[in-house]
Design an enzyme around this catalytic site. Structure first.
Site, PDB file in Angstrom:
ATOM      1  CG  LEU A 154       0.061  -1.753 -11.024  1.00  0.00           C
ATOM      2  CD1 LEU A 154      -0.349  -2.507 -12.283  1.00  0.00           C
ATOM      3  CD2 LEU A 154      -0.863  -2.094  -9.873  1.00  0.00           C
ATOM      4  NE  ARG A 155       4.782  -3.152  -4.175  1.00  0.00           N
ATOM      5  CZ  ARG A 155       4.597  -3.807  -3.035  1.00  0.00           C
ATOM      6  NH1 ARG A 155       5.617  -4.075  -2.262  1.00  0.00           N
ATOM      7  NH2 ARG A 155       3.396  -4.220  -2.668  1.00  0.00           N
ATOM      8  CG  LEU A 254      14.045   2.452   5.384  1.00  0.00           C
ATOM      9  CD1 LEU A 254      13.745   2.827   6.822  1.00  0.00           C
ATOM     10  CD2 LEU A 254      15.100   3.417   4.811  1.00  0.00           C
ATOM     11  CB  CYS A 264       9.756   1.964 -12.494  1.00  0.00           C
ATOM     12  SG  CYS A 264       8.325   1.309 -13.348  1.00  0.00           S
ATOM     13  CE  LYS A 325       9.766  -6.403  -7.982  1.00  0.00           C
ATOM     14  NZ  LYS A 325       8.754  -5.563  -7.378  1.00  0.00           N
TER      15      LYS A 325
END
Ligand code: UDX
Length: 433
Positions: A154-155, A254, A264, A325
């Site tokens: 999971l992000r 990318l 993580c 993020k």
């Protein structure tokens, strides 16, 4: 199925709530009473879009329960997921597995006569499953349990979507019975297109680390190519598209930026190196990825220095976004934690805004202030640094928001068009273009 999730952190809470939503009876256990009481009120301990609604819905319909009682929760469950933290040890890069082993010992004393599957969902180094099996085997018949590895991919910020539509589900076990039960548990996701793979337990443990190390390498690679693009007047986006269209490379991950952070990638890259060292294998590539990523913030600070022609002292710098993020309130290993104190040390005054509010990390640093909105944060700024790619920042009309002539923007996420910036007469710097 009756499922028990031990640890209501990121992995445990998201997976527990999602499995409840798929129709299972789930109990999420944590030793932190305050967390459990809050969860019963529908208050999530973590910021994750959509999670609170999912928790409330499934708590109300009775499929999701919260408890501090590990013994009773283990007793009523068929499958027990270990989802406790596996942080990096303080004085080395090794993974601290004390919480995992302590939970395993407790589970051992609560296994009675019914067969249970014990799953490690926490990210654990290769052979941890073997150790857990050893712990559980003491005074217990092996027929009573099966230890399986089922890593989570999971992000943060995308966790619910990632749970429902995973690229793959990895089940590490050689036990045919456990594999059959787990394939059935995941069948609603498999029928939606998720690939299910069954490997050995050790392979499954390594898949998680190898995935994260590979993604960290991909990001670091594009960051270094972006450095070259800046010197050769090439737009990095052309390179990302140009190489990403090669199916062997793939277009995702990318995007150049301030370097990878979060809970993580930094931890897992160090851990896989440590594990390999233990087996006398030199993961030199991953080692240099770690080094390159650590140096990245300093490189960006040098660029700020260049923008100000070496005169950072008393300059007002505005940071938009400080988390590692977008769509998360997580500050762990965020490049802002290096950049902001370093710029302050050089005499800059920092004003920051983050959609997830003020951060305790900066409270004690002199000359760092938090603004409650974008407009106040931008006020008087000599330089605006776009640190995080929140949607909130993508359509800012700088010139109409603040009436001033000279704007300088350093966009670490390339969220603006250089052409539009030029047209608006804003001095604009991006990454690798
Ligand atoms: C990651 C993995 O993606 C997930 O599978 C794993 O289970 C946990 O770790 P997460 O840490 O939530 O998830 O964030 P992710 O979206 O993967 O980004 C990690 C870091 O890389 C962030 O700092 C992000 O800004 C950076 N990144 C990501 C880039 O710089 N460029 C990219 O193209 C992608």
């Amino acid at each position: 199925m009756k499922l028990c999730f031990i640890g209501t952190g990121y992995v445990g809470l998201v997976s527990g709530a999602c499995f409840a939503d798929l129709g299972n009876d789930v109990v999420c256990v944590d030793k932190d009473l305050n967390k459990i009481e809050n969860l019963k009120k529908g208050i999530s301990p973590i910021y994750e879009p959509g999670l609170e609604e999912l928790v409330k819905k499934n708590y109300r319909n009775g499929r999701l329960k919260f408890s501090t009682n590990l013994k009773d929760s283990v007793a009523i469950s068929n499958i027990i997921f270990i989802c406790v933290g596996t942080p990096t040890k303080k004085k080395s890069n090794a993974t601290d597995l004390s919480q995992v082993y302590s939970v395993a010992k407790k589970i051992r004393s609560y296994i009675t006569s019914k067969f249970k599957i014990i799953i490690t969902k926490s990210t654990v180094p290769v052979t941890t499953g073997d150790e857990i099996e050893k712990i559980l085997s003491k005074n217990k018949s092996k027929k009573l349990f099966s230890v399986v590895s089922n890593p989570e991919f999971l992000r943060e910020g995308e966790a619910i979507r990632d749970f429902i539509y995973p690229d793959r589900i990895v089940i590490g076990t050689s036990d045919v019975k456990a594999n059959k039960i787990l394939k059935n548990l995941y069948s609603p996701l498999i029928s939606k297109g998720a690939k299910y793979i069954n490997t050995t337990r050790r392979a499954s443990e390594l898949i998680k680390y190898a995935s994260n190390a590979f993604l960290a390498t991909k990001i670091t690679f594009i960051n270094e190519i972006a450095n070259l693009c800046e010197k050769t007047n090439i737009n990095i986006e052309d390179i990302s598209i140009g190489i990403g269209l090669d199916k062997r490379i793939g277009s995702r991950f990318l995007r150049p930026g301030p370097g990878y952070g979060g809970s993580c990638f930094p931890k897992d890259t160090k851990s896989i190196v440590k594990t390999a060292d233990k087996f006398k294998i030199n993961l030199s590539l991953v080692k240099s990825v770690i080094k390159s990523n650590q140096k990245r913030s300093l490189l960006l600070i040098n660029k700020v220095n260049e923008i100000f022609r070496g005169k950072i002292k008393n300059k007002n710098i505005c940071f938009l976004g400080v988390t590692f993020k977008a769509n998360t309130d997580d500050m762990r290993e965020s490049s802002s934690l290096v950049m902001i104190p370093s710029l302050v040390k050089k005499g800059a005054k920092i004003n920051y805004y983050d959609p997830t509010g003020e951060k305790k990390n900066f409270k004690k640093i002199k000359n760092v202030t938090f603004s409650k909105d974008i407009k106040t944060a931008l006020h008087k700024s000599d330089l605006v640094i776009i640190h995080t790619e929140w949607n909130d920042f993508k359509s800012i009309n700088f010139k109409s928001l603040i009436k001033k002539k000279h704007f300088i923007i350093y966009d670490l996420r390339n969220i603006y068009s250089p052409l539009k910036m030029k047209k608006s007469k804003i001095k604009y710097f991006g990454i690798g273009r």
